[in-house]
Design a protein around this motif. Structure first.
Motif, PDB file in Angstrom:
ATOM      1  N   ALA A   1      22.395  40.870  35.325  1.00 36.09           N
ATOM      2  CA  ALA A   1      21.734  40.412  36.543  1.00 36.09           C
ATOM      3  C   ALA A   1      21.585  38.895  36.556  1.00 36.09           C
ATOM      4  O   ALA A   1      21.792  38.233  37.581  1.00 36.09           O
ATOM      5  N   ARG A   2      21.265  38.325  35.387  1.00 35.33           N
ATOM      6  CA  ARG A   2      21.138  36.857  35.321  1.00 35.33           C
ATOM      7  C   ARG A   2      22.485  36.185  35.537  1.00 35.33           C
ATOM      8  O   ARG A   2      22.582  35.142  36.195  1.00 35.33           O
ATOM      9  N   ARG A   3      23.557  36.759  34.969  1.00 37.16           N
ATOM     10  CA  ARG A   3      24.891  36.178  35.197  1.00 37.16           C
ATOM     11  C   ARG A   3      25.278  36.277  36.667  1.00 37.16           C
ATOM     12  O   ARG A   3      25.883  35.359  37.234  1.00 37.16           O
ATOM     13  N   LEU A   4      24.976  37.415  37.296  1.00 33.13           N
ATOM     14  CA  LEU A   4      25.264  37.550  38.723  1.00 33.13           C
ATOM     15  C   LEU A   4      24.466  36.532  39.530  1.00 33.13           C
ATOM     16  O   LEU A   4      24.959  35.961  40.516  1.00 33.13           O
ATOM     17  N   ASP A   5      23.218  36.342  39.124  1.00 29.05           N
ATOM     18  CA  ASP A   5      22.386  35.386  39.851  1.00 29.05           C
ATOM     19  C   ASP A   5      22.903  33.964  39.693  1.00 29.05           C
ATOM     20  O   ASP A   5      22.785  33.135  40.598  1.00 29.05           O
ATOM     21  N   ASN A   6      23.532  33.647  38.534  1.00 28.46           N
ATOM     22  CA  ASN A   6      24.077  32.307  38.273  1.00 28.46           C
ATOM     23  C   ASN A   6      25.562  32.207  38.620  1.00 28.46           C
ATOM     24  O   ASN A   6      26.206  31.203  38.275  1.00 28.46           O
ATOM     25  N   PHE A   7      26.123  33.268  39.269  1.00 32.04           N
ATOM     26  CA  PHE A   7      27.557  33.312  39.603  1.00 32.04           C
ATOM     27  C   PHE A   7      28.415  33.130  38.358  1.00 32.04           C
ATOM     28  O   PHE A   7      29.452  32.488  38.378  1.00 32.04           O
ATOM     29  N   ASP A   8      27.938  33.703  37.265  1.00 26.94           N
ATOM     30  CA  ASP A   8      28.659  33.598  35.994  1.00 26.94           C
ATOM     31  C   ASP A   8      29.430  34.892  35.796  1.00 26.94           C
ATOM     32  O   ASP A   8      29.016  35.777  35.052  1.00 26.94           O
ATOM     33  N   PHE A   9      30.596  34.999  36.541  1.00 31.03           N
ATOM     34  CA  PHE A   9      31.375  36.224  36.468  1.00 31.03           C
ATOM     35  C   PHE A   9      32.348  36.151  35.305  1.00 31.03           C
ATOM     36  O   PHE A   9      32.770  35.081  34.880  1.00 31.03           O
ATOM     37  N   GLU A  10      32.742  37.303  34.830  1.00 24.96           N
ATOM     38  CA  GLU A  10      33.728  37.394  33.752  1.00 24.96           C
ATOM     39  C   GLU A  10      34.782  38.387  34.168  1.00 24.96           C
ATOM     40  O   GLU A  10      34.462  39.470  34.664  1.00 24.96           O
ATOM     41  N   ASP A  11      36.088  38.013  33.971  1.00 21.63           N
ATOM     42  CA  ASP A  11      37.151  38.965  34.280  1.00 21.63           C
ATOM     43  C   ASP A  11      37.466  39.795  33.060  1.00 21.63           C
ATOM     44  O   ASP A  11      36.772  39.746  32.056  1.00 21.63           O
ATOM     45  N   GLY A  12      38.525  40.549  33.134  1.00 20.57           N
ATOM     46  CA  GLY A  12      38.883  41.439  32.036  1.00 20.57           C
ATOM     47  C   GLY A  12      39.265  40.697  30.782  1.00 20.57           C
ATOM     48  O   GLY A  12      39.261  41.254  29.683  1.00 20.57           O
ATOM     49  N   ARG A  13      39.633  39.399  30.880  1.00 23.65           N
ATOM     50  CA  ARG A  13      40.013  38.614  29.703  1.00 23.65           C
ATOM     51  C   ARG A  13      38.886  37.734  29.214  1.00 23.65           C
ATOM     52  O   ARG A  13      39.092  36.802  28.433  1.00 23.65           O
ATOM     53  N   ASP A  14      37.640  38.006  29.674  1.00 24.31           N
ATOM     54  CA  ASP A  14      36.446  37.267  29.262  1.00 24.31           C
ATOM     55  C   ASP A  14      36.575  35.783  29.564  1.00 24.31           C
ATOM     56  O   ASP A  14      36.118  34.922  28.808  1.00 24.31           O
ATOM     57  N   LYS A  15      37.248  35.431  30.666  1.00 24.50           N
ATOM     58  CA  LYS A  15      37.343  34.033  31.073  1.00 24.50           C
ATOM     59  C   LYS A  15      36.442  33.809  32.273  1.00 24.50           C
ATOM     60  O   LYS A  15      36.431  34.615  33.189  1.00 24.50           O
ATOM     61  N   LYS A  16      35.732  32.704  32.249  1.00 20.00           N
ATOM     62  CA  LYS A  16      34.818  32.405  33.337  1.00 20.00           C
ATOM     63  C   LYS A  16      35.578  31.814  34.523  1.00 20.00           C
ATOM     64  O   LYS A  16      36.511  31.027  34.358  1.00 20.00           O
ATOM     65  N   ILE A  17      35.150  32.234  35.714  1.00 19.20           N
ATOM     66  CA  ILE A  17      35.724  31.686  36.941  1.00 19.20           C
ATOM     67  C   ILE A  17      34.750  30.643  37.471  1.00 19.20           C
ATOM     68  O   ILE A  17      33.578  30.949  37.751  1.00 19.20           O
TER      69      ILE A  17
END
Length: 376
Positions: free
Chosen positions: A353-369
């Motif tokens: 939830a905190r990552r979503l709130d900070n727009f800290d998304f992760e894709d399948g390769r654990d790379k930040k967008i």
């Protein structure tokens, strides 16, 4: 002669040419202004297109933010519902387990209490049996007992020598005969009958008889009366399968007992053959004292057996209680593990939830967008 300047001003052609020149000049200025306006309108159109593109980007960004917000809210709602449902399930399982364990524990404690009550009653019976024991010296010191005759004396002796539940006075047998006293002995030997209906008349005649033929006849009558009474006792009160294979003939006087053993030994031996034991107040008390010891031993064995059975049941109840306590401990351990797992899931949900709130998304390769920078 006219002035040439005046002539020129008055010439209409000159004014027409001047007007045409002015018109041309105005047209040139207008054309230049139009060209300049055209040159300025192109950057403004490009600027408008850029502004429109920027507005469309802002709308797309707002739509993305709205979508992300809705997704975040749905994820948080689903996670909260999952956590609440799991907590409700764990709480229901724990409540049911605790309720069942408490009910079984209360039932086990009730059974333990009943077992202890039975043991207390058995101990009270043993204490009562010990309290009912009277010494032979106390009985023999009772002059009234030694001086009584027949059934009254027998009842007095038996009541003082034996517990009240170990004998029955005036007991009726299966053949319809009524015994003066029936002692409830365990097998073997079984119930023993005591008969107190001794013919004192023949003994009194023997005591009043003078020496010679009168005394001989009295002695013979006494002998016959005693032998008949022995046979009657053997036939009436020795019943196979119901009573013991022997009985007691109570003599209410020590003098009668001494007379038989001193002058009529053949009568005593006949009583032995018939398994009818002749007893006086003293020997009856000794015999009853022996029978009381046998009864006490048998009852103590019975009570000891009951105590052993109750102790075995108590041990089984304690073992069952230990097993149920172990089960309860396992339930508590499982509940603790479930709560720890729920806490881990809740922590992970909070991190997401905190990552979503900070727009800290992760894709399948654990790379930040990296989020799109906003135009200011």
């Amino acid at each position: 002669m006219s002035d040439p300047l005046t002539l020129m001003l008055e010439d209409p052609r000159l004014w027409a040419a001047a007007a045409l020149g002015v018109l041309l000049l105005v047209m040139v200025v207008v054309i230049r202004a139009a060209n300049r306006a055209a040159r300025l309108a192109h950057p403004l159109a490009q600027l408008g297109q850029r502004v429109q593109a920027l507005g469309e980007g802002q709308e797309r960004l707002a739509g993305g933010l709205h979508h992300v917000t809705e997704a975040q809210l749905q994820s948080q709602t689903a996670m909260l519902e999952l956590v609440e449902r799991r907590l409700a399930e764990v709480q229901g399982q724990m409540s049911e387990s605790l309720h069942g364990t408490a009910r079984r524990t209360a039932h086990s404690l009730g059974e333990l209490q009943e077992r202890l009550k039975v043991i207390d009653r058995a101990q009270d019976n043993i204490t009562r049996l010990s309290g009912d024991v009277l010494s032979l010296q106390d009985i023999l010191s009772n002059k009234q007992t030694r001086g009584a005759f027949g059934e009254i004396q027998l009842n007095d002796i038996v009541s003082k020598a034996l517990p009240a539940d170990s004998y029955t006075l005036q007991a009726t047998l299966s053949n319809g005969r009524r015994a003066d006293c029936l002692i409830h002995m365990p097998e073997p030997p079984g119930p023993i009958v005591i008969d107190a209906k001794f013919p004192l008349e023949s003994y009194e005649q023997l005591q009043r008889a003078e020496k010679g033929e009168s005394r001989t006849r009295a002695a013979q009558a006494f002998r016959l009366a005693v032998r008949k009474h022995l046979r009657d006792i053997a036939g009436r009160y020795i019943l196979e399968g119901e009573t013991a294979d022997s009985a007691l003939m109570f003599l209410p006087s020590e003098a009668v007992y001494a007379e038989l053993h001193a002058h009529f030994p053949e009568v005593v031996r006949e009583g032995f053959n018939l398994r009818v034991w002749i007893v006086s107040p003293t020997t009856c008390m000794a015999t009853l004292n022996t029978l009381r010891a046998v009864l006490k031993d048998a009852r103590m064995r019975e009570q000891a057996g009951a105590i052993r059975r109750e102790l075995a049941l108590l041990n089984a109840d304690v073992e069952r209680l230990g097993t149920r306590v172990e089960n309860l401990d396992r339930h508590f351990s499982q509940a603790a593990r479930d709560v720890a797992d729920i806490r881990i899931s809740a922590d992970k949900a909070g991190q997401r939830a905190r990552r979503l709130d900070n727009f800290d998304f992760e894709d399948g390769r654990d790379k930040k967008i990296v989020p799109m920078p906003s135009n200011s």
